[in-house]
Design a protein around this motif. Sequence first.
Motif, PDB file in Angstrom:
ATOM      1  N   ASN A   1     -45.456-122.084 -11.576  1.00 33.50           N
ATOM      2  CA  ASN A   1     -46.789-121.906 -12.166  1.00 33.50           C
ATOM      3  C   ASN A   1     -47.847-121.922 -11.066  1.00 33.50           C
TER       4      ASN A   1
ATOM      5  N   LYS B   1     -48.363-114.934  -9.289  1.00 32.71           N
ATOM      6  CA  LYS B   1     -47.716-113.770  -9.923  1.00 32.71           C
ATOM      7  C   LYS B   1     -48.721-112.946 -10.719  1.00 32.71           C
ATOM      8  N   SER B   2     -49.389-113.611 -11.644  1.00 32.45           N
ATOM      9  CA  SER B   2     -50.346-112.857 -12.476  1.00 32.45           C
ATOM     10  C   SER B   2     -51.443-112.254 -11.623  1.00 32.45           C
ATOM     11  N   THR B   3     -51.884-112.979 -10.603  1.00 33.96           N
ATOM     12  CA  THR B   3     -52.935-112.458  -9.728  1.00 33.96           C
ATOM     13  C   THR B   3     -52.462-111.178  -9.046  1.00 33.96           C
TER      14      THR B   3
ATOM     15  N   HIS C   1     -40.155-116.549 -16.096  1.00 30.69           N
ATOM     16  CA  HIS C   1     -39.681-117.890 -15.754  1.00 30.69           C
ATOM     17  C   HIS C   1     -38.233-118.058 -16.187  1.00 30.69           C
TER      18      HIS C   1
ATOM     19  N   LYS D   1     -60.980-122.164  -3.849  1.00 30.88           N
ATOM     20  CA  LYS D   1     -59.595-122.552  -4.118  1.00 30.88           C
ATOM     21  C   LYS D   1     -58.740-122.176  -2.925  1.00 30.88           C
TER      22      LYS D   1
ATOM     23  N   GLU E   1     -44.680-111.820 -17.818  1.00 27.40           N
ATOM     24  CA  GLU E   1     -43.967-112.732 -18.724  1.00 27.40           C
ATOM     25  C   GLU E   1     -43.780-112.136 -20.116  1.00 27.40           C
TER      26      GLU E   1
HETATM   27  N1  LIG Z   1     -59.972-116.279 -12.542  1.00 29.19           N
HETATM   28  C1  LIG Z   1     -59.584-117.209 -11.654  1.00 29.19           C
HETATM   29  N2  LIG Z   1     -60.516-117.961 -11.036  1.00 29.19           N
HETATM   30  C2  LIG Z   1     -60.144-118.878 -10.113  1.00 29.19           C
HETATM   31  N3  LIG Z   1     -58.893-119.115  -9.768  1.00 29.19           N
HETATM   32  C3  LIG Z   1     -57.922-118.403 -10.344  1.00 29.19           C
HETATM   33  C4  LIG Z   1     -58.218-117.408 -11.322  1.00 29.19           C
HETATM   34  N4  LIG Z   1     -57.043-116.844 -11.724  1.00 29.19           N
HETATM   35  C5  LIG Z   1     -56.074-117.460 -11.018  1.00 29.19           C
HETATM   36  N5  LIG Z   1     -56.588-118.401 -10.194  1.00 29.19           N
HETATM   37  C6  LIG Z   1     -55.835-119.250  -9.256  1.00 29.19           C
HETATM   38  O1  LIG Z   1     -54.935-118.446  -8.550  1.00 29.19           O
HETATM   39  C7  LIG Z   1     -53.689-119.085  -8.376  1.00 29.19           C
HETATM   40  C8  LIG Z   1     -52.575-118.168  -8.883  1.00 29.19           C
HETATM   41  O2  LIG Z   1     -52.664-118.018 -10.279  1.00 29.19           O
HETATM   42  P1  LIG Z   1     -51.736-117.021 -11.110  1.00 29.19           P
HETATM   43  O3  LIG Z   1     -52.318-116.896 -12.458  1.00 29.19           O
HETATM   44  O4  LIG Z   1     -51.550-115.789 -10.342  1.00 29.19           O
HETATM   45  O5  LIG Z   1     -50.368-117.828 -11.198  1.00 29.19           O
HETATM   46  P2  LIG Z   1     -49.000-117.397 -11.894  1.00 29.19           P
HETATM   47  O6  LIG Z   1     -48.000-117.257 -10.814  1.00 29.19           O
HETATM   48  O7  LIG Z   1     -49.185-116.231 -12.769  1.00 29.19           O
HETATM   49  O8  LIG Z   1     -48.669-118.689 -12.734  1.00 29.19           O
HETATM   50  P3  LIG Z   1     -47.982-118.835 -14.191  1.00 29.19           P
HETATM   51  O9  LIG Z   1     -46.521-118.868 -13.975  1.00 29.19           O
HETATM   52  O10 LIG Z   1     -48.452-120.176 -14.661  1.00 29.19           O
HETATM   53  O11 LIG Z   1     -48.435-117.720 -15.040  1.00 29.19           O
HETATM   54  C9  LIG Z   1     -53.785-120.408  -9.120  1.00 29.19           C
HETATM   55  O12 LIG Z   1     -54.024-121.416  -8.155  1.00 29.19           O
HETATM   56  C10 LIG Z   1     -54.974-120.249 -10.014  1.00 29.19           C
HETATM   57  O13 LIG Z   1     -55.645-121.474 -10.154  1.00 29.19           O
END
Ligand SMILES: Nc1ncnc2c1ncn2[C@@H]1O[C@H](COP(=O)(O)OP(=O)(O)OP(=O)(O)O)[C@@H](O)[C@H]1O
Lengths: 544, 241
Positions: free
Chosen positions: B37, B41-43, B191, B14, B159
């Motif tokens: 999205n 953030k979550s990562t 959000h 990715k 969130e």
């Molecule tokens: N376990 C995983 N395996 C592969 N790719 C992942 C995994 N978790 C997250 N990603 C990828 O990492 C990127 C960041 O995801 P993340 O979950 O951190 O987004 P976010 O900012 O929390 O979004 P949201 O607002 O929807 O919660 C995305 O492109 C997602 O596809």
Amino acid sequence: MNKTWLVMKTMLKMHYSRAGKKNTELMLLLLAGLMLIPVLFLYINLVGNAVSALYQFLEPLGQASSILGMLFLTLHLLLFIVSIITVLSAFYFAEDIESFIPYPLQPYQLLLGKATTPFIYLYFTVIAIYLPVFFFYGSVSGGSIFYYLFGIILAVLLPVIPFTIAAIILMFIMRFVNIAKNKDRSKVIAGILTLLIIILFNVAIRLNTNTEDVMEKFASFIQKQDGLLSMITAFYPPAYISAKALGDFSLVSILSFVGVLLLTALIFLLFILAGQRFYLKGVLGVNSGNKKNITTSKILTRVKNRNVFTTLILKELRIIFRTPTFFMQCVIQSLFAPIFLFIIMMLDTNSLGFVMDSFDPKKILLVLFLVTLFVFVANATAISSISRDGASWSANLFLPINMKQVFYSKIATAWIINLFTVGLFLGILLFAIKLPIEYTIIWLVIALLTSWFTSALGTYLDFTYPKLNWTDEQEVFKSRMVIFIALLIEFVPFGIIGMIVWKMDAVKGIMPTTIVLLIVLFIAIGVVHYVLMKKLSNGDHLKI
Amino acid sequence: MIEINNVTKDFAGKKRAVDQLNLTIPDGKIIGFLGPNGAGKSTTIKMMTGILPIDQGTISLNGFDIEKNAMDAKKIFGYVPDRPDMFLRLKGIDYLNFIGDIYNIPTEIRRKRITKLTQLFSIDHALGDYIQTYSHGMRQKIIVTGVLIHEPEIWILDEPLTGLDPKSAYTLKEMMREHANKGKTVFFSSHGLEVVEQLCDEVAIINNGKLLFYGSLDDMRKQYESNQSLEQVFLELTNNE
Ligand SMILES: Nc1ncnc2c1ncn2[C@@H]1O[C@H](COP(=O)(O)OP(=O)(O)OP(=O)(O)O)[C@@H](O)[C@H]1O
Ligand SMILES: [Mg+2]
């Protein structure tokens, strides 16, 4: 019909999805399969010899058909018991049904979709038991082309009747159990009770058969051609006509074959009708918890301080005992082996004591050790140690808990659950086999260590090939090859060691054998702990 | 204090989920973490909490490195995940007790805090029920309660306001404010821009794993003509990528 097919396909996909699985797993599966080939040979040989010996004995008496009668009768009973267990988990403890409810599907379509998983298990049973006996009987009796044709078709149809009977009984019971407040618990209890009653019923019938009476009847039945067959299958017509259909090709065999087809179709129709009517009533509705209004202040009295290790084990045990699927797989299933053994013992105690007497102490201990290992090998609690956590796994990572402690608590949980099995066995050894007390004590020590070893090994393997992203608890136990690997790791080295010790003249008597076994076990436990700790310090727990 | 130094995270096959992220968050502040999205953030939060290994860079919480000094670091923060579907087979009270044991909270304090918090959230009547029978919001609240039982120095929420009713959302915001007033740090992703505007001392905005802005709302107004709302700034910032 199209929709039914779609439901079946989707449900199978959800169960056997390979999402998040590594390819090495497939390789290992292949390897395991290869290593089981010798065992397979041995098994087929054994069946072949048994069938031809029986045939040679019964054929001159004109009673050869009773072999087929026995085969069908035993198989129906076995398939029935397997059905009860698999239907219980697939129909009633799997929650994936809820995702299908909002769609415009008929109950019977959902039911058929749900039936696919149990049928896979049933066909495995058929392949393992029916096919070898069927082929060997065919070859010794010089079966015609029709024998093989009818026989193969019968193999395909075989599971339908026992499965349907089991399913209808359960659907009927669950329809009424589902009214209870705590649905999870009452379903588990109803399931276990059904199973117990069936087992007891069997035992009762066996114990009540008067041997002299039987011998007398036997003498008279044996006068008539195929008399033995009629006697064996007197209470269960499906087995009778199935065996008849495989007899010498004649009008009788054709009619019997058509009879089986009709009977199967009829029973299947009954299944659909009963399912359409009862199934959803028995399955819908969520656990509503206890509705006794407990006051908050009373609940707060449950707040207690425990050390981290205890609280981790307690959490694991709570989850196992409160999740029907986990409870069935980890606790109930692990009791099967000793219970079955116990039933066999009940029927035939004398001969076993005799076998015991004729062995020397070393051999008794070795046999006990291998049997114990065998019983603990498919330790569902251990091989689901990590996977059971599912979405909660990440809590182990962000909470301030020592990872070693997490793993020790999981091993300890599996070990504690094994205590039920150990207890049952202890009972069997003391009361059914009447093993001398010094052997019993040695066995107990060895069993407890063996249990720790299999618990640690299972946990390690589950850690290596975890399945965390499940949506339904059933998936934790489905198509997991971890069990296979565990089997291999536990049997190949220990089998070889057992054999060597068996042959070795230097090791003689109780004490030396015990010491050898203890040393082997300590080494095995040490090795598993070493690789587990190595994996942890490698940070592998972050990568799953 | 949270220090994120040059943190990078890749998922196989990715685009980069988090890219050279640098962020230093002082004590006693509420920080909003914004981004579209999939922004990362979550990562980021999962790396901060030790759930995901960090590919490059370091993260430390009050001086404790989350990877090298994991146990000490984990004792400092409390985490509310984005999906509160955990420990469903435990009863509410069992879960809180479990957390209390993990953080070694004395029984009396535990009781007091459980009573107070569950009453504030009006989930005290459900403590004897399985978490499985809780609604989404109730599950969220029981986890927040679990965190506040040990009054962490740093409170990290992913969130937290999604799915809460207005009163519970208000209560939670009050709790976050109160927590910061005690000199502790609150870091949350969201959000809801109004929430961020009304609650946060500082905001961090990321997109495609890169930090676009970090600073107080006043700084932001200075930097991007004062009359623009946060919404407009956010849309502008995250659009030109
Ligand atoms: N376990 C995983 N395996 C592969 N790719 C992942 C995994 N978790 C997250 N990603 C990828 O990492 C990127 C960041 O995801 P993340 O979950 O951190 O987004 P976010 O900012 O929390 O979004 P949201 O607002 O929807 O919660 C995305 O492109 C997602 O596809
Ligand atoms: Mg997110």
